[in-house]
Each structure stands twice: as structure tokens, then as C-alpha cells.
Scaffold this active site. Structure first.
Site, PDB file in Angstrom:
ATOM      1  N   GLU A  37     -28.525  -1.916  -3.543  1.00 21.84           N
ATOM      2  CA  GLU A  37     -27.779  -2.040  -2.299  1.00 21.84           C
ATOM      3  C   GLU A  37     -28.743  -2.359  -1.159  1.00 21.84           C
ATOM      4  O   GLU A  37     -29.902  -1.918  -1.177  1.00 21.84           O
ATOM      5  CB  GLU A  37     -27.017  -0.741  -2.012  1.00 21.84           C
ATOM      6  CG  GLU A  37     -25.822  -0.540  -2.909  1.00 21.84           C
ATOM      7  CD  GLU A  37     -24.877  -1.727  -2.868  1.00 21.84           C
ATOM      8  OE1 GLU A  37     -24.227  -1.950  -1.852  1.00 21.84           O
ATOM      9  OE2 GLU A  37     -24.808  -2.458  -3.874  1.00 21.84           O
ATOM     10  N   LYS A  81      -4.730  -3.878   4.376  1.00 24.54           N
ATOM     11  CA  LYS A  81      -5.563  -5.086   4.441  1.00 24.54           C
ATOM     12  C   LYS A  81      -5.166  -6.142   3.410  1.00 24.54           C
ATOM     13  O   LYS A  81      -5.056  -7.327   3.738  1.00 24.54           O
ATOM     14  CB  LYS A  81      -7.039  -4.711   4.257  1.00 24.54           C
ATOM     15  CG  LYS A  81      -7.954  -5.920   4.275  1.00 24.54           C
ATOM     16  CD  LYS A  81      -9.389  -5.578   4.573  1.00 24.54           C
ATOM     17  CE  LYS A  81     -10.131  -5.089   3.381  1.00 24.54           C
ATOM     18  NZ  LYS A  81     -11.575  -4.954   3.659  1.00 24.54           N
ATOM     19  N   GLY A  87      -9.500  -6.560  -4.009  1.00 22.81           N
ATOM     20  CA  GLY A  87      -8.251  -7.021  -3.403  1.00 22.81           C
ATOM     21  C   GLY A  87      -8.451  -7.825  -2.135  1.00 22.81           C
ATOM     22  O   GLY A  87      -7.583  -8.598  -1.731  1.00 22.81           O
ATOM     23  N   ARG A  97     -11.738  -2.345  10.140  1.00 26.42           N
ATOM     24  CA  ARG A  97     -12.024  -3.447  11.067  1.00 26.42           C
ATOM     25  C   ARG A  97     -10.872  -4.427  11.244  1.00 26.42           C
ATOM     26  O   ARG A  97     -10.904  -5.263  12.141  1.00 26.42           O
ATOM     27  CB  ARG A  97     -13.284  -4.189  10.610  1.00 26.42           C
ATOM     28  CG  ARG A  97     -14.555  -3.433  10.989  1.00 26.42           C
ATOM     29  CD  ARG A  97     -15.766  -4.299  10.824  1.00 26.42           C
ATOM     30  NE  ARG A  97     -16.168  -4.419   9.439  1.00 26.42           N
ATOM     31  CZ  ARG A  97     -16.772  -5.491   8.926  1.00 26.42           C
ATOM     32  NH1 ARG A  97     -16.998  -6.551   9.676  1.00 26.42           N
ATOM     33  NH2 ARG A  97     -17.126  -5.523   7.659  1.00 26.42           N
ATOM     34  N   ALA A 118      -9.032   0.255  -2.099  1.00 27.98           N
ATOM     35  CA  ALA A 118      -8.880   1.562  -1.455  1.00 27.98           C
ATOM     36  C   ALA A 118      -9.659   1.677  -0.149  1.00 27.98           C
ATOM     37  O   ALA A 118      -9.553   2.678   0.554  1.00 27.98           O
ATOM     38  CB  ALA A 118      -9.295   2.675  -2.409  1.00 27.98           C
ATOM     39  N   GLY A 119     -10.431   0.632   0.158  1.00 31.67           N
ATOM     40  CA  GLY A 119     -11.192   0.664   1.404  1.00 31.67           C
ATOM     41  C   GLY A 119     -10.233   0.834   2.581  1.00 31.67           C
ATOM     42  O   GLY A 119      -9.062   0.463   2.494  1.00 31.67           O
ATOM     43  N   TYR A 167      20.809 -30.437  16.816  1.00 32.26           N
ATOM     44  CA  TYR A 167      20.762 -29.242  15.982  1.00 32.26           C
ATOM     45  C   TYR A 167      21.823 -29.393  14.904  1.00 32.26           C
ATOM     46  O   TYR A 167      23.015 -29.529  15.203  1.00 32.26           O
ATOM     47  CB  TYR A 167      21.037 -27.973  16.801  1.00 32.26           C
ATOM     48  CG  TYR A 167      21.186 -26.778  15.891  1.00 32.26           C
ATOM     49  CD1 TYR A 167      20.090 -26.295  15.170  1.00 32.26           C
ATOM     50  CD2 TYR A 167      22.425 -26.162  15.691  1.00 32.26           C
ATOM     51  CE1 TYR A 167      20.219 -25.243  14.289  1.00 32.26           C
ATOM     52  CE2 TYR A 167      22.561 -25.094  14.813  1.00 32.26           C
ATOM     53  CZ  TYR A 167      21.451 -24.646  14.116  1.00 32.26           C
ATOM     54  OH  TYR A 167      21.591 -23.603  13.237  1.00 32.26           O
ATOM     55  N   THR A 172     -17.559   2.513  -4.941  1.00 29.98           N
ATOM     56  CA  THR A 172     -16.904   1.555  -5.844  1.00 29.98           C
ATOM     57  C   THR A 172     -16.836   2.056  -7.289  1.00 29.98           C
ATOM     58  O   THR A 172     -15.849   1.790  -7.985  1.00 29.98           O
ATOM     59  CB  THR A 172     -17.608   0.190  -5.778  1.00 29.98           C
ATOM     60  OG1 THR A 172     -19.036   0.386  -5.821  1.00 29.98           O
ATOM     61  CG2 THR A 172     -17.271  -0.547  -4.494  1.00 29.98           C
ATOM     62  N   GLN A 222      -6.867   6.422  -5.058  1.00 27.47           N
ATOM     63  CA  GLN A 222      -8.181   7.058  -4.909  1.00 27.47           C
ATOM     64  C   GLN A 222      -8.098   7.854  -3.605  1.00 27.47           C
ATOM     65  O   GLN A 222      -8.091   7.268  -2.523  1.00 27.47           O
ATOM     66  CB  GLN A 222      -9.276   5.979  -4.807  1.00 27.47           C
ATOM     67  CG  GLN A 222     -10.674   6.552  -4.730  1.00 27.47           C
ATOM     68  CD  GLN A 222     -11.707   5.499  -4.324  1.00 27.47           C
ATOM     69  OE1 GLN A 222     -11.383   4.494  -3.692  1.00 27.47           O
ATOM     70  NE2 GLN A 222     -12.957   5.745  -4.669  1.00 27.47           N
TER      71      GLN A 222
HETATM   72  C1  UD1 Z   1     -20.025  -3.755  -2.313  1.00 24.42           C
HETATM   73  C2  UD1 Z   1     -21.192  -3.693  -3.299  1.00 24.42           C
HETATM   74  C3  UD1 Z   1     -22.268  -4.674  -2.854  1.00 24.42           C
HETATM   75  C4  UD1 Z   1     -21.699  -6.062  -2.756  1.00 24.42           C
HETATM   76  C5  UD1 Z   1     -20.477  -6.062  -1.832  1.00 24.42           C
HETATM   77  C6  UD1 Z   1     -19.787  -7.393  -1.910  1.00 24.42           C
HETATM   78  C7  UD1 Z   1     -21.288  -1.441  -4.138  1.00 24.42           C
HETATM   79  C8  UD1 Z   1     -21.945  -0.122  -4.059  1.00 24.42           C
HETATM   80  N1  UD1 Z   1     -21.717  -2.365  -3.312  1.00 24.42           N
HETATM   81  O1  UD1 Z   1     -20.540  -3.296  -1.088  1.00 24.42           O
HETATM   82  O2  UD1 Z   1     -23.340  -4.674  -3.791  1.00 24.42           O
HETATM   83  O3  UD1 Z   1     -22.664  -6.959  -2.299  1.00 24.42           O
HETATM   84  O4  UD1 Z   1     -19.515  -5.074  -2.230  1.00 24.42           O
HETATM   85  O5  UD1 Z   1     -18.764  -7.459  -0.958  1.00 24.42           O
HETATM   86  O6  UD1 Z   1     -20.417  -1.635  -4.965  1.00 24.42           O
HETATM   87  N2  UD1 Z   1     -13.529   0.289  -2.464  1.00 24.42           N
HETATM   88  C9  UD1 Z   1     -12.667   1.226  -2.972  1.00 24.42           C
HETATM   89  N3  UD1 Z   1     -13.015   2.529  -2.951  1.00 24.42           N
HETATM   90  C10 UD1 Z   1     -14.217   2.945  -2.470  1.00 24.42           C
HETATM   91  C11 UD1 Z   1     -15.091   1.981  -1.950  1.00 24.42           C
HETATM   92  C12 UD1 Z   1     -14.741   0.666  -1.972  1.00 24.42           C
HETATM   93  O7  UD1 Z   1     -11.579   0.876  -3.436  1.00 24.42           O
HETATM   94  O8  UD1 Z   1     -14.461   4.157  -2.509  1.00 24.42           O
HETATM   95  C13 UD1 Z   1     -13.142  -1.137  -2.490  1.00 24.42           C
HETATM   96  C14 UD1 Z   1     -12.933  -1.741  -1.130  1.00 24.42           C
HETATM   97  O9  UD1 Z   1     -11.574  -1.671  -0.756  1.00 24.42           O
HETATM   98  C15 UD1 Z   1     -13.385  -3.177  -1.332  1.00 24.42           C
HETATM   99  C16 UD1 Z   1     -14.433  -3.071  -2.420  1.00 24.42           C
HETATM  100  O10 UD1 Z   1     -14.193  -1.863  -3.081  1.00 24.42           O
HETATM  101  O11 UD1 Z   1     -12.334  -3.989  -1.814  1.00 24.42           O
HETATM  102  C17 UD1 Z   1     -15.842  -3.118  -1.878  1.00 24.42           C
HETATM  103  O12 UD1 Z   1     -16.021  -2.061  -0.991  1.00 24.42           O
HETATM  104  P1  UD1 Z   1     -16.956  -2.174   0.272  1.00 24.42           P
HETATM  105  O13 UD1 Z   1     -16.944  -0.894   0.971  1.00 24.42           O
HETATM  106  O14 UD1 Z   1     -16.635  -3.395   1.044  1.00 24.42           O
HETATM  107  O15 UD1 Z   1     -18.361  -2.342  -0.460  1.00 24.42           O
HETATM  108  P2  UD1 Z   1     -19.674  -2.872   0.196  1.00 24.42           P
HETATM  109  O16 UD1 Z   1     -20.359  -1.735   0.813  1.00 24.42           O
HETATM  110  O17 UD1 Z   1     -19.392  -4.067   1.002  1.00 24.42           O
END
Ligand code: UD1
Ligand code: MG
Length: 452
Positions: free
Chosen positions: A160, A26, A106, A19, A14-15, A354, A83, A77
Site C-alpha cells: 500500500e 455511490k 462496485g 466524497r 461497502a465503502g 406538441y 478490503t 459488512q
Molecule cells: C485499494 C487497494 C489499493 C488499490 C486501490 C485501487 C487495498 C488495501 N488497497 O485501496 O492497493 O490501489 O484500492 O483503487 O485493498 N471496501 C469495502 N469494505 C472495506 C473497504 C473497502 O467494501 O472495508 C470497498 C470500497 O467500497 C471500494 C473498494 O473496496 O469499492 C476499495 O476500497 P478503497 O477504500 O477505495 O481502497 P483504497 O484504499 O483505495
């Protein structure tokens, strides 16, 4: 270990993927010609999950088709609150599911089946940890969440980066985000997660501390850093592609394929290559290619949707497009394009041709520069070339047309009518000759120039 409990997978996607700077979701960006999410779902399917739930934010309509084709489900979401909140969105879909739950990302498509199996096995080990977390030790731990664990793998704390002390940041065991939790524990724990932290988000790793507060322990297992490589930008997409290719090349060589310059060969997700094939430098495979044993693919060839039989020779600089079927010991040489065409056993098209919408019989020889004219701007038409036929260089075969077995087409012909077996077809201007004309011409012109 044989698993007796069913398992479900929740895949977070859901991110916003900001970027990537893309209109394409993505997780649909391809690695080796296949959507990242599809790689993940494919690996998962090998383990036989009972359920697959993909959590998406915007772009649901883009992802749905793929997920449904893989017999998974999508939940939305609406707001990306973290997460833990994302995983919670799957609760309703999984309502009543009793078993283990794998949480995957994903955008982290390189995770292997073996690692997923280890997660489940660890969860079901005798000491039955409440949460199993996959950790990794990257060269540069960057801003990943950290795992504070004991030597036996028991996790004391997950933190974190934003919330970590300098001492905690100095720990190099990082949180990949992948976890395994029993369904009966997962949603109870998630319900208790709050968002009082540096990011104001609901952190999934908090379930480890919530379980610990109840006296239940969690365990970390480690995976290779390359498996945990995530994609957040086009540059990371290229890095993950490179890693996938690196592994695929090693596998090809381990399976008995010679890669003269491995780093220059690009495979697709589904490329099949037999034993004792030699692949020369700078060969690119698109999807749908099957290569039998003992085939040589020479430098700078581009091959997609093609089936190549034993002992065939392709290239250099050949282009095989979808529907190309190259027979045993057949040859497709330099600057030859083959599309939706079969070349029979030992047939040869060695130079500059061809061949499209065609059927070429065994042992036929297609001369340099031969073109099957298969398209009139509206429709496509077939060309049939019989066994042992010989097509002279620079011929145009205007489809629909057929050349009989063992027939010969004179060089430079434009063939518009069928040619019978064993016949010679000539379809070109007849040659005339004027004896001495050139000499007279030169003498006359030289004189004219001198007096000018
Ligand atoms: C998260 C972890 C971190 C870990 C890192 C690894 C948490 C709080 N932190 O951080 O400890 O080292 O991943 O890459 O879990 N996503 C959703 N909905 C949300 C937020 C995120 O679906 O509300 C999904 C994103 O699409 C992605 C994944 O969860 O696939 C991780 O989200 P991201 O925002 O990259 O987490 P990080 O802050 O990198
Ligand atoms: Mg991230």
C-alpha cells in the site's frame, strides 16, 4: 480458451462514499443513465457467473432491489475494516461454492468483459497462479497500492502507498484491486490476513504475500488505465462518464454512424443507432432509443424512449419523449415535441408543435404550431389523425378527437368534434370586412392628434 470451471463474483461496495456527498449509494450513481453497479453486473452476466455477491455497508436497502433483479445476492459488512475483511463477508453466502472467484469493485464500472475473461484464463493457465491481480500503469500513480513484479508477471510483493518506501512508490505498476482466486484458496488465505499496517486495515493484497510464504506464486496481468478508473467523487463520476461516452462514440462511428462533432453527442447505455445515420452536433440520447438505418438527427435534439424508423429526419431542436414512434421517412422538425405518439410513414410535423397521445397516419401534414390538447388536468386523452390529413397551422386538437383520412383542418381551428374523412373543418371566428375603414380611421386619428 473454454472455461470449464464455474466462477463467482464478489463485488465490493461497502465503502462509505463520503466524497460523493450524496444520500444515494455511490454505486447507484449513473453512468450513461444506468447505475454503475448495473453496468458491472451487466458485463459480468455476459460471462455467465454462477454466483454474484455484492458486499455493502450502509444503504443495503437502496442496492438490494437492483442486485436481486440481476439475480445476485447482498451481504452486509457492518464495519469497514478493509478490503480483505470485505471479501471475507461473502464466505458464508458462497459456502460450498467450488470454482474461481473474481473480486471486483462496485465503483469501478468500466472494466470490460474481455479483462474479466483474461483474469479467469490467467488463473487457469498451466502454471496455475494462486492469485491473479489486475495491474495498470496510470499517468500519475497517485496513492494507489504498488505491485512489485518480475518481467514474467510473477508478483514479489504488493504494498500500500502508506506503507511503501520511496523506492516502492517509484514503481508505476499499480494495484487496481481486481483479483481472481480459486475459492478453495481464497477464504483460507483471507483468514490469515492481519491488520498490522499503516492504516490498521485488513488488506486484500496481503493474500499474495501469504500465498508466497507457502511457496505459491501469484501473477499480475495488465489492463488499460481507463478501465480501472474508479469513482470516489462527483468529479470522478464525470470523468468516468466522459470515458464511457468517448468509447461509445468510437463504437458508433466504427458501426457506420456519422457523428459530425463526436464530443458533443451523448449516448445512453442502451442507445441503438443503425448504419448510415448522421447525428449532427449537440444531440442527447436518454434511455430507450432505437434508431434504424439512414436517419438524420439534426443539431440540438433531445431524444428518449423513442423508436425512429429508416430514413426519418429529426430536428434541429426536436424533442422526442417516451413512446414516440417515428415512421419511415417521417419528419419531426424544429421545436416539435412528440410524446407517446406514432407518426406514420412520411408524416410531417415540421415546426413548433406538441404531439402527445396521438396516432398520426401516413403522409399526414401537421401544420406549424399545432397542439394536441391531450390533458384536462386530470386525465389524458387520445388524438387520431388519419392518413393524408392536413392540419392547418396553429390548430388546437382537443382530445379525445379524431380527424379523418385526407381531411383538412383550417388554420387556427380549435377542433373539439371528430372530423370525417375528406371533410374540411373550420373552427374559428368568421372573418368580416369593412371596406375603407382603415383609411378613414387613419385620417380621423391623424387629425385628432394634430389638434391635441
Ligand atoms: C485499494 C487497494 C489499493 C488499490 C486501490 C485501487 C487495498 C488495501 N488497497 O485501496 O492497493 O490501489 O484500492 O483503487 O485493498 N471496501 C469495502 N469494505 C472495506 C473497504 C473497502 O467494501 O472495508 C470497498 C470500497 O467500497 C471500494 C473498494 O473496496 O469499492 C476499495 O476500497 P478503497 O477504500 O477505495 O481502497 P483504497 O484504499 O483505495
Ligand atoms: Mg479507492
Amino acid at each position: 480458451m473454454t472455461r470449464t470451471r464455474p466462477f463467482a463474483a464478489i463485488i465490493l461496495a461497502a465503502g462509505k462514499g463520503t466524497r460523493m456527498k450524496s444520500d444515494v449509494h455511490k454505486v447507484l450513481h449513473p453512468i450513461a443513465g444506468r447505475a454503475m453497479l448495473d453496468h458491472l453486473l451487466g458485463v459480468l452476466d455476459g460471462l455467465g457467473p454462477a454466483r454474484k455477491v455484492v458486499v455493502v455497508g450502509s444503504g443495503r436497502e437502496q442496492v438490494e432491489h437492483l442486485v436481486e433483479a440481476r439475480k445476485g445476492e447482498v451481504v452486509v459488512q457492518e464495519q469497514q475494516l478493509g478490503t480483505a475483511h470485505a471479501v471475507l463477508q461473502a464466505e458464508e453466502k458462497l459456502g460450498g461454492f467450488a470454482g474461481d472467484v473474481l473480486i471486483l469493485y462496485g465503483d469501478t464500472p468500466l472494466i470490460e468483459a474481455e479483462t474479466m475473461a483474461r483474469m479467469l484464463d490467467r488463473l487457469n493457465a498451466d502454471d496455475a497462479p494462486t492469485v491473479v491481480v489486475v495491474g495498470f500503469r496510470p499517468d500519475d500513480p497517485l496513492a494507489y497500492g504498488r505491485i512489485l513484479a518480475r518481467d514474467d508477471g510473477t508478483i514479489d510483493k504488493m504494498v500500500e502507498y502508506k506503507d511503501a518506501t520511496p523506492e516502492e512508490r517509484a514503481v508505476n505498476l499499480c494495484n487496481s484491486g481486481m483479483m481472481a482466486v480459486r475459492s478453495e484458496n481464497l477464504f483460507d488465505l483471507l483468514a490469515k490476513v492481519g491488520n498490522d499496517n499503516a492504516a490498521g486495515e485488513y488488506y486484500l493484497p496481503d493474500i499474495v504475500m501469504l500465498a508466497a510464504a507457502d511457496g505459491r506464486r501469484s501473477a499480475v496481468i495488465e489492463a488499460q488505465p481507463w478501465e480501472m478508473a474508479g469513482v470516489n467523487s462527483r468529479a470522478e463520476l464525470a470523468l468516468v462518464e466522459a470515458e464511457w461516452q468517448r468509447r461509445r462514440r468510437l463504437k458508433a462511428m466504427a458501426d457506420g454512424v456519422t457523428l459530425v462533432a463526436p464530443d458533443t453527442v451523448w449516448f445512453a447505455h442502451d442507445t441503438i443507432v443503425g448504419r448510415d445515420c448522421v447525428i449532427e452536433p449537440n444531440v442527447v440520447f436518454g434511455p430507450g432509443v432505437r434508431v434504424a438505418d439512414g436517419v438524420r438527427i439534426r443539431a440540438f435534439s433531445h431524444i428518449e424512449g423513442a423508436d425512429i424508423a429508416t430514413g426519418a429526419e429529426i430536428g434541429p431542436y426536436a424533442r422526442l419523449r417516451p413512446g414516440a414512434e417515428i415512421g419511415e421517412k417521417a419528419k419531426v422538425g424544429n421545436f416539435v415535441e412528440v410524446k407517446k405518439a406514432r407518426l406514420g410513414k412520411g408524416a410531417k410535423a415540421n415546426h413548433l408543435s406538441y404531439i402527445g397521445d396521438a396516432d398520426v397516419g401516413a403522409g399526414a401534414n401537421i401544420g406549424a404550431g399545432t397542439i394536441t390538447c391531450n390533458y384536462d388536468g386530470f386525465f389524458k386523452y387520445p388524438t387520431k389523425i388519419g392518413e393524408g390529413a392536413f392540419i392547418g397551422s396553429n390548430s388546437a386538437l382537443v382530445a379525445p378527437v379524431s380527424v379523418g383520412a385526407n381531411a383538412i383542418v383550417g388554420a387556427g381551428s380549435v377542433v373539439t368534434r371528430d372530423v370525417a374523412d375528406d371533410a374540411l373543418a373550420l373552427a374559428r371566428g368568421e372573418q368580416s370586412e369593412r371596406p375603407g375603414w382603415a383609411a378613414r380611421f387613419r385620417t380621423a386619428m391623424a387629425a385628432k392628434k394634430k389638434s391635441a
